[in-house]
Design a protein around this motif. Structure first.
Motif, PDB file in Angstrom:
ATOM      1  N   THR A 179       0.829  -1.204   0.000  1.00  0.00           N
ATOM      2  CA  THR A 179       0.000   0.000   0.000  1.00  0.00           C
ATOM      3  C   THR A 179       0.867   1.260   0.000  1.00  0.00           C
ATOM      4  OG1 THR A 179      -1.733  -1.182   1.178  1.00  0.00           O
ATOM      5  CG2 THR A 179      -1.844   1.203   1.235  1.00  0.00           C
ATOM      6  N   ARG A 204      -8.727  -5.235  -2.081  1.00  0.00           N
ATOM      7  CA  ARG A 204      -9.028  -4.616  -0.788  1.00  0.00           C
ATOM      8  C   ARG A 204      -9.674  -3.258  -0.998  1.00  0.00           C
ATOM      9  NH1 ARG A 204      -4.465  -3.326   3.695  1.00  0.00           N
ATOM     10  NH2 ARG A 204      -3.726  -2.008   2.019  1.00  0.00           N
ATOM     11  N   SER A 205      -9.150  -2.469  -1.929  1.00  0.00           N
ATOM     12  CA  SER A 205      -9.727  -1.150  -2.219  1.00  0.00           C
ATOM     13  C   SER A 205     -11.171  -1.268  -2.685  1.00  0.00           C
ATOM     14  CB  SER A 205      -8.907  -0.427  -3.287  1.00  0.00           C
ATOM     15  OG  SER A 205      -7.654  -0.084  -2.788  1.00  0.00           O
ATOM     16  N   ARG A 208     -13.305  -3.669  -2.040  1.00  0.00           N
ATOM     17  CA  ARG A 208     -14.159  -4.081  -0.914  1.00  0.00           C
ATOM     18  C   ARG A 208     -14.419  -2.927   0.033  1.00  0.00           C
ATOM     19  NH1 ARG A 208     -12.907 -10.245   0.338  1.00  0.00           N
ATOM     20  NH2 ARG A 208     -13.529 -10.991  -1.705  1.00  0.00           N
ATOM     21  N   LYS A 209     -13.406  -2.117   0.274  1.00  0.00           N
ATOM     22  CA  LYS A 209     -13.594  -0.971   1.164  1.00  0.00           C
ATOM     23  C   LYS A 209     -14.549   0.045   0.543  1.00  0.00           C
ATOM     24  CE  LYS A 209      -9.478  -1.199   3.983  1.00  0.00           C
ATOM     25  NZ  LYS A 209      -8.282  -0.540   4.469  1.00  0.00           N
ATOM     26  N   GLN A 210     -14.484   0.209  -0.774  1.00  0.00           N
ATOM     27  CA  GLN A 210     -15.410   1.118  -1.457  1.00  0.00           C
ATOM     28  C   GLN A 210     -16.841   0.612  -1.332  1.00  0.00           C
ATOM     29  OE1 GLN A 210     -14.078   1.554  -5.478  1.00  0.00           O
ATOM     30  NE2 GLN A 210     -12.377   2.911  -4.924  1.00  0.00           N
ATOM     31  N   LYS A 211     -17.023  -0.686  -1.481  1.00  0.00           N
ATOM     32  CA  LYS A 211     -18.362  -1.266  -1.359  1.00  0.00           C
ATOM     33  C   LYS A 211     -18.913  -1.071   0.040  1.00  0.00           C
ATOM     34  CE  LYS A 211     -18.062  -4.812  -4.904  1.00  0.00           C
ATOM     35  NZ  LYS A 211     -18.036  -6.251  -5.177  1.00  0.00           N
ATOM     36  N   GLU A 212     -18.058  -1.164   1.057  1.00  0.00           N
ATOM     37  CA  GLU A 212     -18.499  -0.960   2.444  1.00  0.00           C
ATOM     38  C   GLU A 212     -18.954   0.471   2.676  1.00  0.00           C
ATOM     39  OE1 GLU A 212     -15.327  -2.093   5.047  1.00  0.00           O
ATOM     40  OE2 GLU A 212     -15.428  -4.197   4.447  1.00  0.00           O
ATOM     41  N   LEU A 213     -18.371   1.416   1.935  1.00  0.00           N
ATOM     42  CA  LEU A 213     -18.705   2.818   2.109  1.00  0.00           C
ATOM     43  C   LEU A 213     -19.977   3.245   1.375  1.00  0.00           C
ATOM     44  CD1 LEU A 213     -15.173   4.455   1.829  1.00  0.00           C
ATOM     45  CD2 LEU A 213     -16.505   4.056   3.900  1.00  0.00           C
TER      46      LEU A 213
END
Length: 145
Positions: free
Chosen positions: A19, A133-134, A136-141
């Protein structure tokens, strides 16, 4: 097959270093430990192994720490496993030679399974894991109405 804690923690540490790779920043042990909830002393040992394996480099000084030795797109998950576990998952000289036809058949199937696992691990790079990972984090937001 089961992923060992050693390999899982090593991959988590490599993911954090991947990262920071585009910015050229080094991460210190305590930073990685906090980000991924890995015990400091254990992480020290893992990073030493990864350094000896040529996957990371250590940088001395006030802004020192650890960085990837090469581009995250060129380090595969298999590279990390091989470094931590000491050898390729496919290779195992410690297995006894089967004495029966059935034993040989089982050995062949097991060998094929390990080769399939290796091909999957070789297919994914640290860059791939960072991108996933990016996403998945976008989907969580995302907010759903």
């Amino acid at each position: 097959m089961v992923i060992s804690n050693k390999s899982e923690y090593a991959l988590l540490a490599l993911l954090e270093l991947a990262t920071c790779y585009p910015k050229g920043e080094a991460l210190q042990i305590r930073e990685i430990a906090v980000l991924q909830d890995i015990p400091n002393r254990y992480l020290e040992q893992l990073l030493a192994t990864l350094r000896r394996g040529g996957l990371i480099k250590s940088i001395r000084g006030a802004k020192g720490g650890y960085v990837l030795a090469r581009d995250p797109g060129k380090i595969t998950v298999l590279d990390a496993f091989s470094c931590m576990e000491g050898s390729d998952i496919v290779v195992s000289d410690s297995e006894p030679t089967p004495n029966t036809v059935e034993g040989e058949l089982i050995q062949e199937v097991w060998q094929e399974a390990r080769q399939a696992a290796n091909s999957v691990l070789e297919k994914y790079t640290l860059q791939d894991l960072c991108e996933r990972r990016s996403l998945r984090k976008q989907k969580e937001l995302m907010y759903y109405i």
